[in-house]
Design a protein around this motif. Structure first.
Motif, mmCIF file in Angstrom:
data_model
loop_
_atom_site.group_PDB
_atom_site.id
_atom_site.type_symbol
_atom_site.label_atom_id
_atom_site.label_comp_id
_atom_site.label_asym_id
_atom_site.label_seq_id
_atom_site.Cartn_x
_atom_site.Cartn_y
_atom_site.Cartn_z
ATOM 1 N N PHE A 16 34.363 39.992 30.714
ATOM 2 C CA PHE A 16 35.079 39.997 32.005
ATOM 3 C C PHE A 16 34.133 40.215 33.193
ATOM 4 O O PHE A 16 34.595 40.557 34.279
ATOM 5 N N ARG A 17 32.851 39.999 32.993
ATOM 6 C CA ARG A 17 31.912 40.168 34.113
ATOM 7 C C ARG A 17 32.265 39.222 35.251
ATOM 8 O O ARG A 17 32.273 39.611 36.413
ATOM 9 N N THR A 18 32.533 37.963 34.898
ATOM 10 C CA THR A 18 32.800 36.971 35.940
ATOM 11 C C THR A 18 34.168 37.176 36.580
ATOM 12 O O THR A 18 34.444 36.624 37.644
ATOM 13 N N LEU A 19 35.015 37.988 35.946
ATOM 14 C CA LEU A 19 36.346 38.283 36.488
ATOM 15 C C LEU A 19 36.341 39.584 37.288
ATOM 16 O O LEU A 19 37.382 40.050 37.739
ATOM 17 N N HIS A 20 35.146 40.191 37.401
ATOM 18 C CA HIS A 20 34.964 41.444 38.157
ATOM 19 C C HIS A 20 35.841 42.572 37.604
ATOM 20 O O HIS A 20 36.386 43.380 38.352
ATOM 21 N N ASN A 21 35.964 42.581 36.281
ATOM 22 C CA ASN A 21 36.694 43.659 35.590
ATOM 23 C C ASN A 21 35.945 43.981 34.306
ATOM 24 O O ASN A 21 36.515 44.022 33.211
ATOM 25 N N THR A 22 34.643 44.226 34.454
ATOM 26 C CA THR A 22 33.730 44.341 33.321
ATOM 27 C C THR A 22 34.206 45.356 32.278
ATOM 28 O O THR A 22 34.649 46.447 32.619
ATOM 29 N N ALA A 23 34.087 44.966 31.009
ATOM 30 C CA ALA A 23 34.402 45.864 29.898
ATOM 31 C C ALA A 23 33.284 45.771 28.863
ATOM 32 O O ALA A 23 32.816 44.666 28.536
ATOM 33 N N ARG A 24 32.861 46.927 28.358
ATOM 34 C CA ARG A 24 31.860 46.948 27.286
ATOM 35 C C ARG A 24 32.585 47.105 25.950
ATOM 36 O O ARG A 24 33.354 48.043 25.760
ATOM 37 N N VAL A 25 32.337 46.173 25.063
ATOM 38 C CA VAL A 25 32.974 46.174 23.743
ATOM 39 C C VAL A 25 31.904 46.008 22.672
ATOM 40 O O VAL A 25 30.767 45.597 22.959
#
Length: 325
Positions: free
Chosen positions: A231-240
């Motif tokens: 979701f980096r490009t969606l500006h809602n970054t999540a680390r999984v």
């Protein structure tokens, strides 16, 4: 040696360690084990399907521990938001005195919780958000560095910088989150100005964590490179955790022009939960941090906390004290 900090004194716990809210994982078995081991555990409110179910889970936790524990309430923008006010009422009516808030505009919840004598820790990813929460009247801050599992924010500031910058500006007690899993991390966080640490991924790799053993063994096998940022490009970054699904999501985003609808089926929560139950680590996305590189076993919660505290004492009294001449 007990390590006393503003965190342990404010929340009435023995050790400066918290297990913050974790979707699908923060349930009675894990939270009560954390509490019984002298740390501060949090039930995750939205893991429970209804406010009534949360009330039952609070009661179940109380049957398993007489030590302090709290509830996490994460507020996220949604097309059809959960009944946050009803969850909040269930927390208050159950007599819970510690709540971890996270997410979007918590002022209304903070005000109501404080009016009922509840101590509030607000979880955030940036110093500016921590200062905003302090002005809002929360009792403590949990600040997440870039290393963390879940949502690290968009600033990409690792804990080694974020924690001391926050400590120099935030006046209320603060716990450090993101990348913590052993005694070295705890002692380092205290040296950087924090009053304790929050651990998420490390508590998932314990015997009491309510997830399939395959995930625990995968965290042991993984190293510090075994995560993906989605979701980096969606500006809602999540680390999984890095797996077949996360790699698909990264590839779709890398191709350019991705919308959430393009990855929605891959990342939906129900799919991730099915994997946690079935044991298929490639079924959906699941949260895990860089701290996987420090996870080498699956102990009981008590064994983990006792080990961290014992080794922290040895570090402070031994290695560090021996350097001062």
């Amino acid at each position: 040696m007990a390590i006393k900090t503003r965190f342990t004194e404010l929340f009435g716990v023995e050790h400066p360690i918290a297990q913050g809210g974790m979707q699908w994982v923060g349930t009675a078995p894990l939270v009560s084990a954390v509490a019984n081991a002298g740390a501060l555990g949090f039930l995750t409110a939205l893991t429970q399907p209804t406010p009534e179910a949360l009330s039952k889970e609070i009661a179940r936790t109380r049957e398993l521990t007489d030590k302090p524990f709290g509830v996490n309430l994460t507020i996220l923008p949604a097309i059809k938001p959960p009944p946050y006010a009803e969850y909040r009422a269930a927390i208050i009516e159950a007599g819970i005195k510690i709540v971890e808030t996270a997410g979007y505009k918590p002022q209304e919840h903070v005000d109501e919780l404080k009016a009922h004598g509840v101590k509030v820790i607000h979880k955030c990813t940036a110093v500016r958000h921590a200062l905003s929460a302090e002005r809002m009247g929360v009792d403590a801050i949990s600040i997440d560095g870039f290393e963390c599992a879940g949502h690290p924010g968009e600033d990409d500031i690792p804990g080694l910088i974020l924690i001391p910058v926050a400590a120099s500006k935030v006046k209320i007690p603060m716990i450090a989150s993101g990348g913590f899993g052993d005694a070295r991390g705890l002692v380092a966080a205290l040296a950087l100005g924090a009053d304790g640490v929050n651990m998420g991924t490390r508590f998932c790799a314990t015997q009491e964590a309510p997830i399939h053993d395959n995930f625990k063994q995968q965290m042991v096998a993984n190293d510090e490179r075994s995560t993906d940022l989605i979701f980096r490009t969606l500006h809602n970054t999540a680390r999984v955790a890095k797996n077949a699904i996360s790699q698909q999501v990264v590839a779709i985003e890398r191709a350019g022009g991705a919308k959430f609808e393009d990855v929605a089926d891959l990342v939906k929560g129900a799919r991730g939960r099915e994997g946690l139950i079935s044991g298929d680590t490639d079924h959906g996305v699941w949260s895990a941090g860089m701290v996987q590189g420090l996870i080498h076993d699956v102990p009981t919660v008590r064994e983990l906390i006792d080990r961290i505290m014992s080794e922290a004492e040895d570090l402070i009294r031994g290695r560090l004290a021996g350097m001062v001449g």
